[in-house]
Design a protein around this motif. Sequence first.
Motif, short mmCIF file in Angstrom:
data_model
loop_
_atom_site.label_atom_id
_atom_site.label_comp_id
_atom_site.label_asym_id
_atom_site.label_seq_id
_atom_site.Cartn_x
_atom_site.Cartn_y
_atom_site.Cartn_z
N GLY A 25 0.81 -1.20 0.00
CA GLY A 25 0.00 0.00 0.00
C GLY A 25 0.85 1.26 0.00
N THR A 26 0.19 2.40 0.20
CA THR A 26 0.86 3.69 0.23
C THR A 26 0.65 4.35 1.60
OG1 THR A 26 -1.10 4.78 -0.67
CG2 THR A 26 0.55 4.01 -2.24
N GLY A 27 1.37 5.43 1.83
CA GLY A 27 1.25 6.11 3.11
C GLY A 27 2.14 5.47 4.15
N PRO A 28 2.08 5.94 5.39
CA PRO A 28 2.96 5.41 6.44
C PRO A 28 2.58 3.99 6.83
CG PRO A 28 1.38 6.94 7.39
CD PRO A 28 1.22 7.03 5.89
N GLU A 29 3.57 3.27 7.34
CA GLU A 29 3.36 1.94 7.91
C GLU A 29 3.51 2.05 9.43
OE1 GLU A 29 5.45 -1.22 5.24
OE2 GLU A 29 6.61 0.63 5.10
N TYR A 30 2.94 1.09 10.13
CA TYR A 30 3.01 1.10 11.58
C TYR A 30 3.54 -0.24 12.06
CZ TYR A 30 0.33 5.35 11.16
OH TYR A 30 -0.06 6.63 10.81
N GLY A 31 4.45 -0.19 13.02
CA GLY A 31 5.05 -1.41 13.53
C GLY A 31 5.64 -1.21 14.90
N THR A 32 6.38 -2.22 15.35
CA THR A 32 7.01 -2.19 16.67
C THR A 32 8.45 -2.66 16.55
OG1 THR A 32 6.16 -4.42 17.13
CG2 THR A 32 4.88 -2.55 17.97
N VAL A 33 9.30 -2.18 17.44
CA VAL A 33 10.70 -2.59 17.42
C VAL A 33 10.81 -3.99 18.00
CG1 VAL A 33 11.28 -1.63 19.70
CG2 VAL A 33 13.05 -1.86 17.96
N LEU A 51 5.51 2.50 16.28
CA LEU A 51 6.33 3.35 15.42
C LEU A 51 5.60 3.64 14.12
CD1 LEU A 51 9.88 1.73 15.70
CD2 LEU A 51 9.16 3.93 16.63
N GLU A 52 5.65 4.88 13.68
CA GLU A 52 5.17 5.26 12.35
C GLU A 52 6.40 5.29 11.43
OE1 GLU A 52 2.05 8.47 11.32
OE2 GLU A 52 4.00 9.39 10.90
N VAL A 53 6.34 4.52 10.35
CA VAL A 53 7.51 4.28 9.51
C VAL A 53 7.26 4.81 8.10
CG1 VAL A 53 9.06 2.52 8.59
CG2 VAL A 53 8.01 2.21 10.86
N GLU A 54 8.22 5.57 7.60
CA GLU A 54 8.19 6.01 6.20
C GLU A 54 9.50 5.60 5.55
OE1 GLU A 54 7.92 10.04 3.44
OE2 GLU A 54 7.69 10.17 5.61
N ARG A 55 9.43 4.72 4.56
CA ARG A 55 10.65 4.23 3.91
C ARG A 55 11.19 5.28 2.95
NH1 ARG A 55 9.98 -2.25 2.97
NH2 ARG A 55 8.13 -2.57 4.26
N LEU A 56 12.53 5.44 2.99
CA LEU A 56 13.18 6.47 2.17
C LEU A 56 14.15 5.88 1.16
CD1 LEU A 56 14.02 8.95 5.08
CD2 LEU A 56 12.02 8.99 3.59
N GLY A 57 14.39 4.58 1.20
CA GLY A 57 15.36 3.96 0.30
C GLY A 57 16.24 3.00 1.07
N ARG A 83 20.44 -1.85 4.47
CA ARG A 83 19.45 -1.46 5.47
C ARG A 83 18.47 -0.47 4.86
NH1 ARG A 83 23.92 0.47 9.75
NH2 ARG A 83 24.39 1.67 7.87
N THR A 84 17.22 -0.55 5.31
CA THR A 84 16.19 0.35 4.81
C THR A 84 16.26 1.67 5.57
OG1 THR A 84 14.75 -1.52 4.30
CG2 THR A 84 13.73 0.64 4.43
N LEU A 85 16.51 2.76 4.85
CA LEU A 85 16.52 4.08 5.46
C LEU A 85 15.08 4.51 5.72
CD1 LEU A 85 19.21 5.77 3.19
CD2 LEU A 85 19.52 4.93 5.53
N THR A 86 14.79 4.91 6.93
CA THR A 86 13.41 5.22 7.28
C THR A 86 13.32 6.46 8.15
OG1 THR A 86 13.57 3.73 9.20
CG2 THR A 86 12.56 2.84 7.21
N SER A 87 12.27 7.23 7.93
CA SER A 87 11.88 8.27 8.86
C SER A 87 10.97 7.62 9.88
CB SER A 87 11.15 9.39 8.11
OG SER A 87 10.60 10.31 9.04
N LEU A 88 11.29 7.77 11.16
CA LEU A 88 10.53 7.11 12.22
C LEU A 88 9.95 8.15 13.17
CD1 LEU A 88 12.97 4.20 13.17
CD2 LEU A 88 10.98 4.08 11.68
N ARG A 89 8.69 7.92 13.55
CA ARG A 89 8.07 8.71 14.61
C ARG A 89 7.53 7.72 15.64
NH1 ARG A 89 4.05 13.27 13.21
NH2 ARG A 89 2.84 11.59 12.25
N VAL A 90 7.74 8.06 16.91
CA VAL A 90 7.31 7.17 17.98
C VAL A 90 6.07 7.75 18.65
CG1 VAL A 90 8.93 8.27 19.60
CG2 VAL A 90 8.03 5.99 20.10
N GLY A 91 5.09 6.90 18.88
CA GLY A 91 3.84 7.31 19.49
C GLY A 91 3.94 7.37 21.00
#
Length: 208
Positions: free
Chosen positions: A45-53, A104-110, A116-124
């Motif tokens: 899909g598109t948009g942010p993904e959500y996960g856990t460490v 975690l809100e995850v946005e993949r950047l490459g 390793r997947t470069l990601t912008s991460l935001r923590v709830g």
Amino acid sequence: MQLISLFTAYLLLTTSLPAPAQTVRAVAVPVGAAPKPVPAAPRRGTGPEYGTVRRVLDADTYEVLLPAGLVRVRLPGVDAPELSQPFGKQAADSVARLLIGRVLEVERLGQDSYGRTLTSLRVGMSAGPLAGPFRRRWLRLDSLVVVRGWAWAYEPGQAVPALAGLQELAQRQRRGLWRCGAAKVVRPGIWRAFNKQEKASAWRGCAW
């Protein structure tokens, strides 16, 4: 704009951490048996993904469980100490305490050169008791690790990294890496080039 930056720094500094008794080692976060990490799981899909460490490898590299599977991610914009160098394990443990049990809100950047997947991460983070159980404040993880002194602001090709202001704040307050002053701090790239004797003498007498 300056007021917004100051308020953001205040939130990052005052966001509560679990009690010290909940400290976990970065190399063995107790969240169950971790499946083998996938270098870059397929995007759904598109948009942010959500996960856990699921595992903190060091303060800027993690294994995150997403809907598509387990992904090893690297946080851009920061550079954390190696686990083998002074303060490396303490910085990783601090990140583990912050992330464990949180979304975690995850946005993949490459991808980087190590796969390793470069990601912008935001923590709830909890928005407070009056906001209800399902309301969160989403804080940028790169800003958190820099302002708390767990990593350097790092942006190759830029004379002044985007998070340089937060690093200066951490330095002034002697937080984390900066506990004994900026002169004592050795960047990971320099540390890796040190010989055994240089590593043995680095940061001697400075405690986290």
